[in-house]
Design an enzyme around this catalytic site. Structure first.
Site: not given
Ligand code: GCO
Length: 491
Positions: A213, A398
């Site tokens: 990200e 994710e």
């Molecule tokens: C993000 C990260 C994760 C977070 C998840 C929840 O996407 O921000 O990769 O580390 O914990 O997304 O916010």
């Protein structure tokens, strides 16, 4: 993430008072061309039979080093920007730090056993750069490398596929002291670090991810200041975009040169953008540029969009000329180095008004930045298919939701239904031609949720942070059945 709690938003009730029905808004196209007035389309309904995923589809769960490991000074680890940030009063909601988090550095073996118990064939974790190179450059800390070797060997011994993220936000503090992602040198330092890890694990048939990200780091870390390093500067945010992407490109080149096994990609969090009415079309196109195309275009097409940076509604208000000056000959060739996969992280959608503000269209989860809309995942996957037909295969690395109560529970029907609805949309997109080859739920464990500390629980598995006891939630048990069946049932 759009703003993680900052930035202007329009109240949902106000939108409704304006006579804009959320259902109709949802039907708006993301197509940048101004289109016909929106019409209400019936919501998609899943088929009566289970939706089956392709053979070989990879199922897993994800974590990241700073969020789960703890042991932040063990075995020669150096300080990261998140250690520094969390130590500053008022930065983290509940005052938590990275220690002990979920104590995974010491409990990794039983956590891998938990993966076996849940029947998960893949595990995504990240390597902490400050364990491997405590100052971010120079000498290797062998004890740090050894930890990840043990972890990977432990996975392989259990028949679990490793998906390894090289950078999940824990920049070594000395590199921040030298300017962090706002300076070009950090990209070179990252390529060196990546080369060390590739060499150490070159025999492992892993899925490698370079940067997690880059958008969140650039915008939340350098624009809004709500994440480490806590900077509020538009030009530094824009520079952080380019230098992280350059770091990604250089790491891909180092990966190819190393001859390491496996495949490599980048993890981009994408955000479907819906204009709230026709007057918002132009602003929505610019927000799409800021949220999505500023990352997708250079990585997949080798060019930056021209409408992301500027002073028009919805744009990133940095100096476009200064940004262009950062991009040197050869940078975009490196950034667009061919990939084996594109990892996408999907949490929800946003509406956009004519002033370029991100506004609510759908109910949020406990995370106020997360507007939950499963069909947005389908829209996102189909948009990628249409706009980037030459993209490599996709993997969702994710997707998840926090427990609706801060206390945590193992009866997490909301998460179960969230996952079900999103997996249905993923299966639907595969049926419509999207090359999606894997899915990792966020997260395996309750953990340190950045600025929210331990107060937001995103795990399939509940962690008692006093005792570190792990208890699978209902969603984890349900997810096991999905994985075993390679199919998601309608209810
Ligand atoms: C993000 C990260 C994760 C977070 C998840 C929840 O996407 O921000 O990769 O580390 O914990 O997304 O916010």
């Amino acid at each position: 993430m759009p703003d993680r709690g900052t930035g202007p938003v329009l109240d949902r009730r106000l939108l409704l008072q304006l006579g804009v029905a959320a259902g109709a808004l949802a039907a708006c196209s993301r197509d940048p061309s101004p289109s016909e007035p929106s019409t209400t389309v019936p919501p998609w309904e899943p088929p009566a039979e289970p939706m089956v995923f392709p053979d070989g589809f990879v199922w897993g769960a994800a974590t990241s080093a700073f969020q789960v490991e703890g042991s932040t000074t063990a075995d020669g680890r150096g300080p990261s920007i998140w250690d520094t940030f969390a130590a500053e009063p008022g930065r983290i909601a509940d005052g938590a730090t990275g220690d002990p988090a979920a104590d995974h550095y010491r409990r990794w073996e039983s956590d891998l056993d938990l993966l076996v118990e849940l029947g998960l064939p893949a595990y995504r974790f990240s390597v902490a750069w400050p364990r491997v190179q405590p100052t971010g450059s120079g000498a290797v800390n062998q004890r740090g490398v050894d930890f990840y070797r043990r972890l990977v060997d432990g996975l392989l011994a259990r028949g679990i596929h490793p998906a390894i993220t090289l950078y999940h936000w824990d920049l070594p503090q000395p590199l921040q002291d030298a300017g962090g992602w706002a300076v070009r040198d950090t990209a070179d330092r990252f390529a060196d670090y990546a080369g060390i890890v590739f060499d150490a694990l070159r025999d492992v048939d892993a899925t490698w991810l370079t940067i997690n990200e880059p958008k969140t780091t650039a915008y939340v870390g350098y624009r809004w200041g709500a994440h480490a390093p806590g900077i509020t500067d538009e030009d530094q945010a824009a520079a952080a975009v380019h230098h992280q992407l350059l770091a990604h490109g250089r790491a891909v080149q180092a990966f190819r040169a190393s001859g390491a096994a496996g495949g490599i990609g980048i993890a981009l969090n994408l955000l479907p953008v819906y204009p709230v009415d026709r007057a918002a079309d132009a602003a929505a196109v610019r927000v799409d540029a800021v949220e999505n195309r500023l990352f997708l275009d250079p990585v997949l097409l080798g060019r930056y969009p021209t409408d992301a940076i500027g002073t028009q509604p919805g744009q990133l208000p940095a100096d476009a000329g200064r940004f262009e000056d950062l991009v040197r000959d050869g940078d975009l060739e490196a950034i667009s180095s061919p990939l084996d996969l594109l990892a996408i992280q999907y949490y929800g959608v946003t509406g956009v008004d004519d002033a370029g503000n991100q506004v609510p269209l759908y109910p949020t989860s406990l995370a106020t930045w997360q507007q939950v809309h499963p069909e947005g995942l389908y829209d996102q996957l189909m948009d990628l298919l249409i706009d980037y037909p030459d993209a490599p295969p996709l993997v969702i690395t994710e997707n998840g939701i926090p427990d609706p109560t801060a206390d945590g529970t193992v009866e997490d029907a909301e998460r179960l239904e969230f996952l079900r609805a999103h997996l249905q949309q993923a299966a639907r997109a595969i049926g419509d031609g999207v090359r999606l080859t894997g899915y990792y739920a966020w997260s395996l464990l309750d953990n340190f949720e950045w600025a929210e500390g331990l107060s937001q629980r995103w795990g399939l598995v509940h962690v008692d942070f006093e005792t570190q006891e792990r208890t699978p939630k209902d969603s984890a048990r349900w997810y096991s059945t999905v994985v075993r069946a390679n199919a998601v049932a309608p209810s």
